[in-house]
Design an enzyme around this catalytic site. Structure first.
Site, PDB file in Angstrom:
ATOM      1  N   HIS A  16      23.643  55.999   8.017  1.00  0.00           N
ATOM      2  CA  HIS A  16      23.873  55.650   9.421  1.00  0.00           C
ATOM      3  C   HIS A  16      22.604  55.851  10.235  1.00  0.00           C
ATOM      4  O   HIS A  16      21.705  56.611   9.858  1.00  0.00           O
ATOM      5  CB  HIS A  16      24.980  56.520  10.020  1.00  0.00           C
ATOM      6  N   ASP A  19      20.810  52.380  17.001  1.00  0.00           N
ATOM      7  CA  ASP A  19      19.930  51.488  17.741  1.00  0.00           C
ATOM      8  C   ASP A  19      20.334  51.578  19.210  1.00  0.00           C
ATOM      9  O   ASP A  19      21.405  51.114  19.595  1.00  0.00           O
ATOM     10  CB  ASP A  19      20.079  50.061  17.208  1.00  0.00           C
ATOM     11  N   HIS A  21      19.917  50.232  22.759  1.00  0.00           N
ATOM     12  CA  HIS A  21      19.369  49.098  23.488  1.00  0.00           C
ATOM     13  C   HIS A  21      18.615  49.545  24.739  1.00  0.00           C
ATOM     14  O   HIS A  21      17.826  48.769  25.293  1.00  0.00           O
ATOM     15  CB  HIS A  21      20.485  48.122  23.873  1.00  0.00           C
ATOM     16  N   HIS A  56      24.477  51.108  18.906  1.00  0.00           N
ATOM     17  CA  HIS A  56      25.318  50.834  17.739  1.00  0.00           C
ATOM     18  C   HIS A  56      24.590  51.233  16.471  1.00  0.00           C
ATOM     19  O   HIS A  56      23.369  51.410  16.451  1.00  0.00           O
ATOM     20  CB  HIS A  56      25.720  49.359  17.680  1.00  0.00           C
ATOM     21  N   CYS A  57      25.349  51.350  15.401  1.00  0.00           N
ATOM     22  CA  CYS A  57      24.788  51.660  14.092  1.00  0.00           C
ATOM     23  C   CYS A  57      24.146  50.405  13.512  1.00  0.00           C
ATOM     24  O   CYS A  57      24.695  49.307  13.638  1.00  0.00           O
ATOM     25  CB  CYS A  57      25.890  52.169  13.169  1.00  0.00           C
ATOM     26  N   HIS A  67      29.383  48.059   9.876  1.00  0.00           N
ATOM     27  CA  HIS A  67      29.497  49.301  10.635  1.00  0.00           C
ATOM     28  C   HIS A  67      29.935  49.032  12.075  1.00  0.00           C
ATOM     29  O   HIS A  67      30.779  49.751  12.619  1.00  0.00           O
ATOM     30  CB  HIS A  67      28.168  50.051  10.614  1.00  0.00           C
ATOM     31  N   MET A  72      31.545  51.415  15.233  1.00  0.00           N
ATOM     32  CA  MET A  72      30.381  52.285  15.436  1.00  0.00           C
ATOM     33  C   MET A  72      29.466  51.733  16.526  1.00  0.00           C
ATOM     34  O   MET A  72      28.353  51.264  16.289  1.00  0.00           O
ATOM     35  CB  MET A  72      29.627  52.471  14.124  1.00  0.00           C
ATOM     36  N   HIS A 177      38.612  40.450  33.311  1.00  0.00           N
ATOM     37  CA  HIS A 177      39.299  40.016  34.530  1.00  0.00           C
ATOM     38  C   HIS A 177      40.283  41.110  34.932  1.00  0.00           C
ATOM     39  O   HIS A 177      40.989  41.664  34.082  1.00  0.00           O
ATOM     40  CB  HIS A 177      40.050  38.705  34.286  1.00  0.00           C
ATOM     41  N   GLU A 201      35.938  36.745  40.237  1.00  0.00           N
ATOM     42  CA  GLU A 201      37.298  36.815  39.701  1.00  0.00           C
ATOM     43  C   GLU A 201      37.282  37.199  38.223  1.00  0.00           C
ATOM     44  O   GLU A 201      38.152  37.932  37.740  1.00  0.00           O
ATOM     45  CB  GLU A 201      38.011  35.479  39.881  1.00  0.00           C
ATOM     46  N   THR A 202      36.306  36.673  37.506  1.00  0.00           N
ATOM     47  CA  THR A 202      36.116  36.960  36.083  1.00  0.00           C
ATOM     48  C   THR A 202      34.623  37.021  35.847  1.00  0.00           C
ATOM     49  O   THR A 202      33.863  36.265  36.449  1.00  0.00           O
ATOM     50  CB  THR A 202      36.739  35.859  35.209  1.00  0.00           C
ATOM     51  N   HIS A 228      39.862  37.519  29.625  1.00  0.00           N
ATOM     52  CA  HIS A 228      40.539  36.287  30.033  1.00  0.00           C
ATOM     53  C   HIS A 228      40.421  35.187  28.987  1.00  0.00           C
ATOM     54  O   HIS A 228      40.563  33.998  29.297  1.00  0.00           O
ATOM     55  CB  HIS A 228      40.055  35.797  31.394  1.00  0.00           C
TER      56      HIS A 228
END
Length: 259
Positions: A16, A19, A21, A56-57, A67, A72, A177, A201-202, A228
């Site tokens: 494992h 990462d 971001h 995330h892995c 993964h 993960m 939404h 709205e969304t 949505h």
């Protein structure tokens, strides 16, 4: 990498890393956090950008999607030193912050259509890879499972409170939404240095990213927060509830003519 489980050493399958971001550097820290079972590592990185970010892995090859779709992933929030601002530079505040981690799962089925179970996580590898490659999830859920944020697990708030909703999706696009509400201020790409959009709205969460939305609740009741893509929301599980307490305001909505 071969899809045959027997060709992948057990030690490699269980490797494992993370990462981030939000980080700057080799694989977002993935090269510095790679560990095997029983090991640990400590990473320090400088947060140079404000916003909400996925982590995330990502141990390499087919292990990366396997993964991630095994859950993960997560998100971190880096707040600006001066706080959140609207497009004119005015301060924004929130009373509560809630995290919605969206996951797509690919659970193998047996010949009779029932979901299969395995003695250990690694035993499902070959079967899950085949489902994954079909690109059709069996579940799309919030915070790990169907119902994790509905009913008795509903998120709570009060009329007049402003809630910051952080939503992440490490693998697929999503369209959050809030039924009966709006995104008063939305950082669709999750980056607080950018001016937020207003009154959505969304909104759109790109796969591999996180976004944030502010909403001030104005009426009591149960608010459904969902993807949505209504098939995913209703049939696959991508639904959460906000339970809001307070007094009803007829000026905003009332029944004019009862049945």
């Amino acid at each position: 990498m071969s899809s045959s489980l027997s060709s992948i050493p057990s030690r490699t399958r269980c490797t494992h890393n993370i990462d981030f971001h939000a980080a700057t550097g080799g694989l977002g820290g993935g090269t510095l956090t790679l560990i095997n079972p029983g090991e640990q590592v400590v990473l320090r990185f400088k947060a140079t950008r404000a916003g909400v970010f996925i982590y995330h892995c990502a141990p390499g090859g087919t292990m990366i999607p396997w993964h991630v779709v095994s859950g993960m992933s997560g998100a971190i929030m880096v707040l600006p030193r001066s706080g959140l601002k609207d497009g004119a530079g005015n301060a924004l505040h929130y009373d509560r912050v809630y995290y919605i981690g969206e996951n797509d799962f690919y659970i193998p089925r047996s010949a009779d259509g029932k979901f299969k179970s395995y003695n250990s996580l690694t035993d499902d590898y070959n079967d899950m890879i085949q489902v994954m490659r079909g690109l059709i999830p069996t579940h799309v859920v919030f915070n790990g499972k169907v119902g994790a944020l509905t009913g008795k697990n509903a998120l709570t708030a009060k009329v007049g409170e402003t809630v910051l909703i952080v939503h992440s999706q490490a693998n697929r696009d999503s369209r959050p939404h809030l039924i009966g509400g709006h995104g008063d201020y939305v950082w669709e790409t999750g980056k607080f240095s950018n001016a937020p959009e207003r009154d959505l709205e969304t909104w759109f969460i790109r796969g591999g990213s996180a976004g944030a939305a502010l909403y001030k609740f104005r009426e009591p009741g149960i608010y459904v927060y969902l993807s949505h893509n209504l098939i995913e929301a209703v049939e696959l599980g991508a639904t959460a509830h906000f339970k809001v307490e307070g007094e009803w305001d007829d000026d905003l909505m009332t029944q004019v003519q009862p049945l």
